[in-house]
Scaffold this motif. Structure first.
Motif: not given
Length: 197
Positions: A88-100, A103-107
């Motif tokens: 579950i942690a693995r999927r959570t991290v993958i979902d977080s990375m996909r979401y990030a 999103r627009p990145r801060v300089s």
């Protein structure tokens, strides 16, 4: 009178934590607490080793437990509770990375990075080694880093690591061997880890 340091508590066995997960599924609130306390450190370390932003690691660990508790009714005990939680942690991290990544990145923000670097405790034994190892692990391809961390750093068997990684045991063994070879070469200065095959 001496101030004795209490010994670290022993980590419960997979059999015990799995029994707690099954009891929690049955509605035992004490089992839920025991399960979370027993496996929180493993989950937190795992999300960090998967490359999660250290500032978000606690949030990702918490999200992992929220997802696990929400899906607890589906846990059958076919694998250990630790293996199940790390999946579950693995999927959570993958979902977080996909979401990030969507999103627009801060300089670049060198000011807070410099301040954070200076605030780190450099005099602790092994700190520099830990930083170097962390940096080397981060240069490994994701699949090799994940396969290496589970058995070599978190104490998983190769079969448990294969379950978490959702691949055959032989693939995990191969990835661990390649990761180990890349790390040894990088430490010896033979070639950069990223360039290793």
């Amino acid at each position: 009178m001496t101030d004795a340091v209490p010994p670290l508590p022993r980590r419960p066995s997979d059999r015990v934590t799995t029994a707690w997960a099954l009891a929690a599924r049955g509605g035992d609130p004490h089992a839920v607490g025991r399960l979370v306390r027993a496996l929180h450190r493993d989950v937190l370390r795992y999300v960090c080793f998967l490359g999660a932003d250290p500032q978000n690691a606690d949030d990702l660990a918490q999200e992992t437990f929220l997802r696990a508790l929400d899906g607890l009714r589906r846990f059958q005990g076919r694998s250990s509770a630790r293996t199940w939680l790390l999946s579950i942690a693995r999927r959570t991290v993958i979902d977080s990375m996909r979401y990030a990544s969507s999103r627009p990145r801060v300089s670049g923000t060198p000011d807070w990075e410099t301040a954070a670097e200076r605030a780190q405790p450099h005099g602790l034994p092994g700190f520099d080694d830990g930083v170097v190892l962390g940096e080397l692990l981060n240069t490994l391809p994701d699949d090799r880093r994940e396969a290496f961390v589970l058995p070599q750093m978190l104490g998983f068997s190769y079969a448990e690591a294969a379950t978490v990684c959702a691949c055959p045991v032989g693939t995990v063994r191969s990835r661990v061997a390649r990761a180990r070879t890349s790390l040894v070469r990088a430490l010896a200065g033979a070639e950069p880890v990223a360039a290793a095959a």
